[in-house]
Design a protein around this motif. Structure first.
Motif, short mmCIF file in Angstrom:
data_model
loop_
_atom_site.label_atom_id
_atom_site.label_comp_id
_atom_site.label_asym_id
_atom_site.label_seq_id
_atom_site.Cartn_x
_atom_site.Cartn_y
_atom_site.Cartn_z
N ASP A 96 -26.14 58.53 72.98
CA ASP A 96 -27.01 57.51 73.57
C ASP A 96 -28.45 57.99 73.64
OD1 ASP A 96 -27.52 55.03 74.76
OD2 ASP A 96 -25.81 55.19 76.10
N SER A 97 -29.35 57.07 73.98
CA SER A 97 -30.73 57.44 74.25
C SER A 97 -30.78 58.17 75.60
CB SER A 97 -31.62 56.19 74.27
OG SER A 97 -31.08 55.20 75.12
N CYS A 98 -31.87 58.90 75.82
CA CYS A 98 -31.91 59.75 77.03
C CYS A 98 -32.14 58.93 78.30
CB CYS A 98 -32.99 60.81 76.88
SG CYS A 98 -34.69 60.18 77.00
N GLY A 99 -32.88 57.83 78.19
CA GLY A 99 -33.15 57.00 79.36
C GLY A 99 -34.24 57.55 80.26
N LEU A 100 -34.82 58.70 79.90
CA LEU A 100 -35.79 59.36 80.79
C LEU A 100 -37.16 59.53 80.17
CD1 LEU A 100 -33.45 62.20 82.12
CD2 LEU A 100 -34.06 60.07 83.29
N CYS A 101 -37.25 59.55 78.87
CA CYS A 101 -38.53 59.79 78.20
C CYS A 101 -39.45 58.57 78.38
CB CYS A 101 -38.31 60.08 76.72
SG CYS A 101 -37.67 58.66 75.79
N PRO A 102 -40.74 58.72 78.12
CA PRO A 102 -41.66 57.58 78.26
C PRO A 102 -41.25 56.36 77.44
CG PRO A 102 -42.90 59.62 78.08
CD PRO A 102 -41.46 59.97 77.83
N SER A 103 -40.75 56.60 76.22
CA SER A 103 -40.32 55.49 75.38
C SER A 103 -39.16 54.73 76.03
CB SER A 103 -39.89 56.00 74.01
OG SER A 103 -39.37 54.95 73.21
N CYS A 104 -38.15 55.43 76.50
CA CYS A 104 -36.99 54.79 77.13
C CYS A 104 -37.39 54.03 78.39
CB CYS A 104 -35.92 55.83 77.45
SG CYS A 104 -34.98 56.40 76.02
N ARG A 105 -38.30 54.61 79.17
CA ARG A 105 -38.71 53.94 80.40
C ARG A 105 -39.42 52.63 80.10
NH1 ARG A 105 -39.97 59.30 82.28
NH2 ARG A 105 -42.19 58.95 81.85
N GLN A 106 -40.20 52.61 79.02
CA GLN A 106 -40.87 51.37 78.64
C GLN A 106 -39.89 50.35 78.07
OE1 GLN A 106 -45.14 51.87 76.98
NE2 GLN A 106 -44.13 53.80 76.50
N PHE A 107 -38.88 50.83 77.36
CA PHE A 107 -37.84 49.92 76.87
C PHE A 107 -37.06 49.33 78.04
CE2 PHE A 107 -38.41 51.35 72.50
CZ PHE A 107 -38.01 50.24 71.77
N GLU A 108 -36.81 50.13 79.06
CA GLU A 108 -36.09 49.63 80.22
C GLU A 108 -36.85 48.48 80.89
OE1 GLU A 108 -33.16 50.24 81.48
OE2 GLU A 108 -32.58 51.83 80.08
N LYS A 109 -38.18 48.54 80.83
CA LYS A 109 -39.00 47.48 81.41
C LYS A 109 -39.23 46.35 80.42
CE LYS A 109 -41.54 50.77 84.33
NZ LYS A 109 -42.87 51.39 84.58
#
Length: 377
Positions: free
Chosen positions: A59-72
């Motif tokens: 899976d993706s890490c969910g913690l990096c800047p990219s993942c955090r922006q995807f979460e939003k």
């Protein structure tokens, strides 16, 4: 959104991850499947996984800047196109960019597992139907003309590609034929037969099935449902549709709008109660076209269940207690003489509603035919 946030579809998740591992990401993919199976959520999770610099095998890490922006749902290299309507009181046509705030809010509220009727309700479309306009395609083409902001891939997710306006199709087709480098188009559809063949031919098809019973059971238990009987009933009633199951949870009233309306409608037709039919038709014509299509699809389901009853295939009938009692009484009026007439007419009604037929006249026409067919021996 991570893959682990999406119920079921394990084989498909692995297949998507393998495309990255084996470096064979197709630049345009068509995610096709029934309503409520998580197509859009999978597309977002796939996009997040592709651009996560710290992704693992799973899976993706969910913690990096990219993942955090995807979460939003606010990553600068993630672009959405979806059906919209003109906002009430607006003097201009409103596209996806005008609804982006509502869109992101809507996805977050529903874990990106959504339906077109629910989105229409969010937009308060009344009796309108959403369209993907030329301006939406132009906006994305303009955005893709610049370099990516942060990520390796720029992702364009087109939800309900079948709603693409005919004037917008050539523009989208052109960029699918000559895509910029490191650009991925993920097209989402529930009705692939309505998509232009020229667009379909330029995409790689990804078939996404409805959730199986095991995945549905696990998801329902995660939602806090503990009653085994209610879990089984919900699974039976929703056919692997998470969005429908979410609405069904906690609802003890089995007499839904579709059931009550169909039951009352058929009784009025059998009695040839013209005034009652007119009154019901007037009410029905005000509920909005997507709900009307859903109702006619429900009517088709009742026809199918009646066929199963006639053939003694009771194990294939997925309905609640109230519906079952009604079916036992009503199914004898569906017989070898008329059942195909009803099936053809309900299918036609869905088709005509999609094409903006007058809802009241269509309802009345079917009612008058049904009054005759129900008396066939």
């Amino acid at each position: 959104m991570k893959f682990s946030d999406i119920p079921g579809q394990e084989a498909l998740k692995q297949r998507l991850k393998n495309t990255i591992k084996e470096q064979r990401i197709s630049h345009a993919q068509l995610f096709m499947g029934p309503e409520g199976n998580g197509k859009l959520a999978l597309a977002i999770a796939y996009a997040q996984y592709i651009n996560c610099p710290n992704r693992t095998e799973e899976d993706s890490c969910g913690l990096c800047p990219s993942c955090r922006q995807f979460e939003k749902l606010a990553h600068p290299d993630l672009h959405f196109i979806f059906p919209t309507v003109k906002k009430s009181g607006s003097d201009k046509r409103n596209g996806a960019k005008d609804y982006m705030k509502e869109w992101r809010e809507f996805l977050r509220e529903n874990q990106s597992i959504i339906t077109l009727p629910a989105w229409y309700e969010k937009m308060r479309v009344e009796n309108k139907q959403g369209v993907i306009y030329t301006d939406d395609a132009q906006d994305v083409i303009r955005a893709l003309s610049y370099k990516s902001f942060e990520s390796e891939y720029r992702i364009v997710i087109v939800w309900m590609i079948e709603k693409l306006h005919h004037d917008a199709a050539p523009k989208l087709l052109k960029i699918l034929e000559e895509p910029p480098s490191k650009t991925l188009f993920l097209l989402i559809t529930e009705q692939a037969e309505q998509i232009l063949s020229t667009i379909k031919s330029r995409t790689q098809l990804v078939k996404i099935p409805a959730l199986d019973e095991t995945a549905m059971k696990e998801w329902l238990e995660e939602q806090g449902e503990t009653d085994p009987e209610h879990i089984l009933h919900t699974i039976a009633m929703t056919d692997g549709n998470i969005a429908a199951a979410r609405n069904f949870l906690g609802d003890e009233e089995e007499d839904s709008y579709n059931f009550k309306t169909f039951r009352d409608w058929m009784r009025l037709c059998f009695q040839t109660d013209i005034k009652g039919i007119n009154d019901l038709g007037a009410s029905f014509s005000k509920i909005g076209r997507e709900r009307q299509k859903t109702f006619y699809a429900y009517a088709l389901k009742i026809v199918r269940f009646s066929i199963h009853l006639h053939l003694k295939n009771n194990q294939l009938i997925k309905s609640g207690k109230t519906e079952n009692e009604f079916l036992k009484k009503f199914s004898p009026f569906f017989n070898g003489k008329n059942i195909m007439y009803f099936a053809e007419e309900f299918n036609k009604a869905i088709h005509e509603t999609e094409r903006n037929a007058n809802a009241f006249i269509l309802f009345l026409d079917i009612s008058l035919k049904a009054s005759q067919w129900l008396r066939m021996k």
